[in-house]
Design a protein around this motif. Structure first.
Motif, PDB file in Angstrom:
ATOM      1  N   ASP A  33       0.836  -1.205   0.000  1.00 28.64           N
ATOM      2  CA  ASP A  33       0.000   0.000   0.000  1.00 28.64           C
ATOM      3  C   ASP A  33       0.875   1.260   0.000  1.00 28.64           C
ATOM      4  O   ASP A  33       0.547   2.267  -0.642  1.00 28.64           O
ATOM      5  N   LEU A  34       1.988   1.202   0.732  1.00 25.85           N
ATOM      6  CA  LEU A  34       2.892   2.360   0.752  1.00 25.85           C
ATOM      7  C   LEU A  34       3.572   2.541  -0.601  1.00 25.85           C
ATOM      8  O   LEU A  34       3.785   3.670  -1.055  1.00 25.85           O
ATOM      9  N   LEU A  35       3.883   1.435  -1.250  1.00 25.72           N
ATOM     10  CA  LEU A  35       4.508   1.514  -2.572  1.00 25.72           C
ATOM     11  C   LEU A  35       3.555   2.188  -3.557  1.00 25.72           C
ATOM     12  O   LEU A  35       3.963   3.045  -4.347  1.00 25.72           O
ATOM     13  N   GLU A  36       2.280   1.829  -3.492  1.00 25.78           N
ATOM     14  CA  GLU A  36       1.265   2.432  -4.370  1.00 25.78           C
ATOM     15  C   GLU A  36       1.254   3.960  -4.187  1.00 25.78           C
ATOM     16  O   GLU A  36       1.138   4.718  -5.141  1.00 25.78           O
ATOM     17  N   LEU A  37       1.398   4.393  -2.941  1.00 24.83           N
ATOM     18  CA  LEU A  37       1.369   5.827  -2.625  1.00 24.83           C
ATOM     19  C   LEU A  37       2.692   6.514  -2.988  1.00 24.83           C
ATOM     20  O   LEU A  37       2.714   7.563  -3.625  1.00 24.83           O
ATOM     21  N   MET A  38       3.799   5.886  -2.602  1.00 20.77           N
ATOM     22  CA  MET A  38       5.110   6.551  -2.691  1.00 20.77           C
ATOM     23  C   MET A  38       5.764   6.426  -4.060  1.00 20.77           C
ATOM     24  O   MET A  38       6.770   7.080  -4.312  1.00 20.77           O
ATOM     25  N   ALA A  39       5.228   5.578  -4.937  1.00 22.56           N
ATOM     26  CA  ALA A  39       5.795   5.478  -6.283  1.00 22.56           C
ATOM     27  C   ALA A  39       5.166   6.514  -7.216  1.00 22.56           C
ATOM     28  O   ALA A  39       5.570   6.659  -8.362  1.00 22.56           O
ATOM     29  N   ASP A  40       4.180   7.248  -6.727  1.00 22.63           N
ATOM     30  CA  ASP A  40       3.406   8.202  -7.515  1.00 22.63           C
ATOM     31  C   ASP A  40       4.142   9.556  -7.572  1.00 22.63           C
ATOM     32  O   ASP A  40       4.216  10.272  -6.562  1.00 22.63           O
ATOM     33  N   GLU A  41       4.668   9.888  -8.737  1.00 18.94           N
ATOM     34  CA  GLU A  41       5.458  11.122  -8.871  1.00 18.94           C
ATOM     35  C   GLU A  41       4.643  12.372  -8.523  1.00 18.94           C
ATOM     36  O   GLU A  41       5.151  13.321  -7.917  1.00 18.94           O
ATOM     37  N   GLU A  42       3.373  12.360  -8.879  1.00 19.83           N
ATOM     38  CA  GLU A  42       2.497  13.513  -8.641  1.00 19.83           C
ATOM     39  C   GLU A  42       2.380  13.825  -7.143  1.00 19.83           C
ATOM     40  O   GLU A  42       2.225  14.975  -6.745  1.00 19.83           O
ATOM     41  N   PHE A  43       2.497  12.755  -6.314  1.00 21.83           N
ATOM     42  CA  PHE A  43       2.407  12.921  -4.865  1.00 21.83           C
ATOM     43  C   PHE A  43       3.493  13.883  -4.350  1.00 21.83           C
ATOM     44  O   PHE A  43       3.308  14.581  -3.356  1.00 21.83           O
ATOM     45  N   PHE A  44       4.642  13.928  -5.047  1.00 21.08           N
ATOM     46  CA  PHE A  44       5.789  14.721  -4.578  1.00 21.08           C
ATOM     47  C   PHE A  44       5.896  16.076  -5.275  1.00 21.08           C
ATOM     48  O   PHE A  44       6.923  16.742  -5.181  1.00 21.08           O
ATOM     49  N   ARG A  45       4.814  16.451  -5.973  1.00 17.51           N
ATOM     50  CA  ARG A  45       4.860  17.677  -6.779  1.00 17.51           C
ATOM     51  C   ARG A  45       5.329  18.903  -5.995  1.00 17.51           C
ATOM     52  O   ARG A  45       6.090  19.725  -6.496  1.00 17.51           O
ATOM     53  N   TYR A  46       4.885  19.048  -4.749  1.00 20.48           N
ATOM     54  CA  TYR A  46       5.198  20.251  -3.982  1.00 20.48           C
ATOM     55  C   TYR A  46       6.235  20.007  -2.877  1.00 20.48           C
ATOM     56  O   TYR A  46       6.336  20.798  -1.947  1.00 20.48           O
ATOM     57  N   THR A  47       6.932  18.883  -2.952  1.00 21.65           N
ATOM     58  CA  THR A  47       7.953  18.620  -1.931  1.00 21.65           C
ATOM     59  C   THR A  47       9.262  18.283  -2.635  1.00 21.65           C
ATOM     60  O   THR A  47       9.283  17.969  -3.825  1.00 21.65           O
ATOM     61  N   ASP A  48      10.346  18.310  -1.839  1.00 22.84           N
ATOM     62  CA  ASP A  48      11.627  17.941  -2.441  1.00 22.84           C
ATOM     63  C   ASP A  48      11.878  16.438  -2.319  1.00 22.84           C
ATOM     64  O   ASP A  48      12.968  15.961  -2.608  1.00 22.84           O
ATOM     65  N   GLY A  49      10.841  15.688  -1.894  1.00 24.21           N
ATOM     66  CA  GLY A  49      10.966  14.232  -1.842  1.00 24.21           C
ATOM     67  C   GLY A  49      10.934  13.626  -3.237  1.00 24.21           C
ATOM     68  O   GLY A  49      10.561  14.283  -4.208  1.00 24.21           O
ATOM     69  N   VAL A  50      11.349  12.368  -3.319  1.00 23.58           N
ATOM     70  CA  VAL A  50      11.319  11.663  -4.601  1.00 23.58           C
ATOM     71  C   VAL A  50      10.609  10.324  -4.393  1.00 23.58           C
ATOM     72  O   VAL A  50      10.602   9.786  -3.289  1.00 23.58           O
ATOM     73  N   PRO A  51      10.001   9.778  -5.478  1.00 23.76           N
ATOM     74  CA  PRO A  51       9.299   8.498  -5.335  1.00 23.76           C
ATOM     75  C   PRO A  51      10.224   7.400  -4.798  1.00 23.76           C
ATOM     76  O   PRO A  51      11.434   7.433  -5.024  1.00 23.76           O
ATOM     77  N   LEU A  52       9.635   6.442  -4.090  1.00 26.64           N
ATOM     78  CA  LEU A  52      10.395   5.314  -3.540  1.00 26.64           C
ATOM     79  C   LEU A  52      10.032   4.037  -4.280  1.00 26.64           C
ATOM     80  O   LEU A  52       8.865   3.850  -4.656  1.00 26.64           O
TER      81      LEU A  52
END
Ligand SMILES: CC(C)(COP(=O)(O)OP(=O)(O)OC[C@H]1O[C@@H](n2cnc3c(N)ncnc32)[C@H](O)[C@@H]1OP(=O)(O)O)[C@@H](O)C(=O)NCCC(=O)NCCS
Length: 265
Positions: free
Chosen positions: A93-112
Motif C-alpha cells: 500500500d505504501l509503494l502504491e502511494l510513494m511510487a506516484d510522482e504527482e504525490f511529490f509535486r510540492y515537496t523535495d521528496g522523490v518516489p520510492l
C-alpha cells in the motif's frame, strides 16, 4: 534513580534530611509500561510525554507515584479510519502511494521503489514518538477492508516534548473524500487532549491548494511564510506555516479560537 543525582546540586546547602524530603516531594516514581523498570521524573512532568531512560520507549508520566506510566494512546479510531504505527505488511500500500510522482509535486521528496519502502519500514520499526530528529509515522488504515491509504507524521521540535510539527499524505485515489480532514481532527485531539501538547504546527507549499485548504479548514492559524526557502524540482518554492495552541483547542482555558475555529474531534 538517575534524576535524583541532580538534586543535591540544585538544592545547594540544605541538610540531607530536608533535601531528601524535598526531592521526594518533587519527583514521581512509577514503572515504565514497556520495560517494567522503575523510573523517577520531576512532578512537573506529570501528564506529559517523556522517554524511558532504560528502554527509550515514550510514555505519559502518571500523576501518582507507585503507578504504571501511561502508554501513548494509540491506535486512534475515527469514523472511517484506524490511525496506527506502520507495520511490515504495509509495504504494498505504501509503494502504491510513494511510487506516484504527482504525490511529490510540492515537496523535495522523490518516489520510492520497493527496496526503498522495505528499508524505510525496517528503520521506522525502531523509531519512538520521542526519538530526536526522526519523524514518527502513523498509517491511515481504512476500517472497511484494511487498506492503508496514507500516513501522518509527528516531529517534536522542543526538548520539553510539548510542541510538534505534523504532516500528512494521502494516496491520490483516496483524496478529496474528507480523509485528511478526519485525520487532522483526530490528531489535534491526540496532541492536545491525549499528550497535553502546547502547540502543533504544519507547513505546505504556497502552490499546494489542497494543503492550504486542509490546514485552514482544520482551524489552524496561518502564521507566516518563508519566501522561496526550498529548492523544489528546479525552482524556489515558498512555505506557508500554520499552527494551533492548546488554548485555541480548549478556548475556556485561554484565548479565543482562531478564524474558522477548531472543532474538537
Ligand atoms: C493535502 C492532502 C493531504 C489533502 O487530502 P484530502 O484527503 O484530499 O483532503 P480532504 O478531502 O480532507 O479535504 C480537505 C479540504 O481540502 C480541499 N481540497 C482537497 N483537495 C483539494 C485540491 N486539489 N484543490 C483544492 N482544494 C482541495 C477539500 O475540498 C477540503 O476543503 P472543504 O472541506 O472546504 O471542501 C492531499 O492532497 C495530499 O496527500 N497531498 C500530497 C501531500 C501533501 O501535499 N500534503 C500536505 C502538506 S503536509
Amino acid at each position: 534513580m538517575g534524576l535524583w543525582l541532580a538534586a543535591p546540586a540544585v538544592l545547594g546547602g540544605r541538610g540531607a534530611l530536608e533535601r531528601d524530603m524535598i526531592a521526594e516531594d518533587n519527583f514521581v516514581d512509577f514503572t515504565c509500561p514497556y520495560c517494567g523498570d522503575p523510573v523517577s521524573f520531576p512532578r512537573e512532568s506529570a501528564g506529559f510525554v517523556q522517554a524511558c531512560p532504560n528502554c527509550t520507549e515514550s510514555f505519559i508520566v502518571p500523576d501518582d507515584g507507585g503507578a504504571v506510566g501511561r502508554a501513548i494512546p494509540l491506535p486512534i479510531t475515527t469514523a472511517r479510519l484506524v490511525i496506527r504505527r506502520l507495520a511490515a505488511q504495509d509495504w504494498q500500500d505504501l509503494l502504491e502511494l510513494m511510487a506516484d510522482e504527482e504525490f511529490f509535486r510540492y515537496t523535495d521528496g522523490v518516489p520510492l521503489d520497493e527496496d526503498g519502502i522495505l528499508r524505510w519500514l525496517a528503520s521506522d520499526a525502531h523509531v519512538k514518538l520521542t526519538t530526536p530528529d526522526q519523524p514518527f509515522f502513523l498509517g491511515l488504515e481504512l476500517q472497511d477492508g484494511g487498506k492503508l491509504i496514507g500516513y501522518a507524521t509527528l516531529n517534536f521540535t522542543d526538548p520539553q516534548w510539548r510542541q510538534v510539527n505534523f504532516s500528512l499524505g494521502l494516496n491520490r485515489k483516496f483524496q478529496r473524500q474528507g480523509y485528511a480532514r478526519e485525520t487532522v481532527a483526530a490528531l489535534l485531539d491526540f496532541c492536545f487532549r491525549g499528550l497535553k501538547l502546547h502547540r502543533v504546527a504544519s507547513w505546505c507549499d504556497h502552490r499546494n491548494a489542497a494543503g492550504l485548504r486542509l490546514w485552514e479548514k482544520a482551524g489552524l492559524r496561518r502564521e507566516g511564510e518563508f519566501v522561496k526557502n526550498r529548492w523544489v524540482h528546479g525552482e524556489w518554492a515558498t512555505s506557508v506555516w500554520f499552527a494551533a495552541l492548546a488554548e485555541d483547542y480548549f478556548p475556556s482555558q485561554g484565548q479565543a479560537l482562531p478564524a474558522g475555529g477548531i472543532e474538537p474531534g
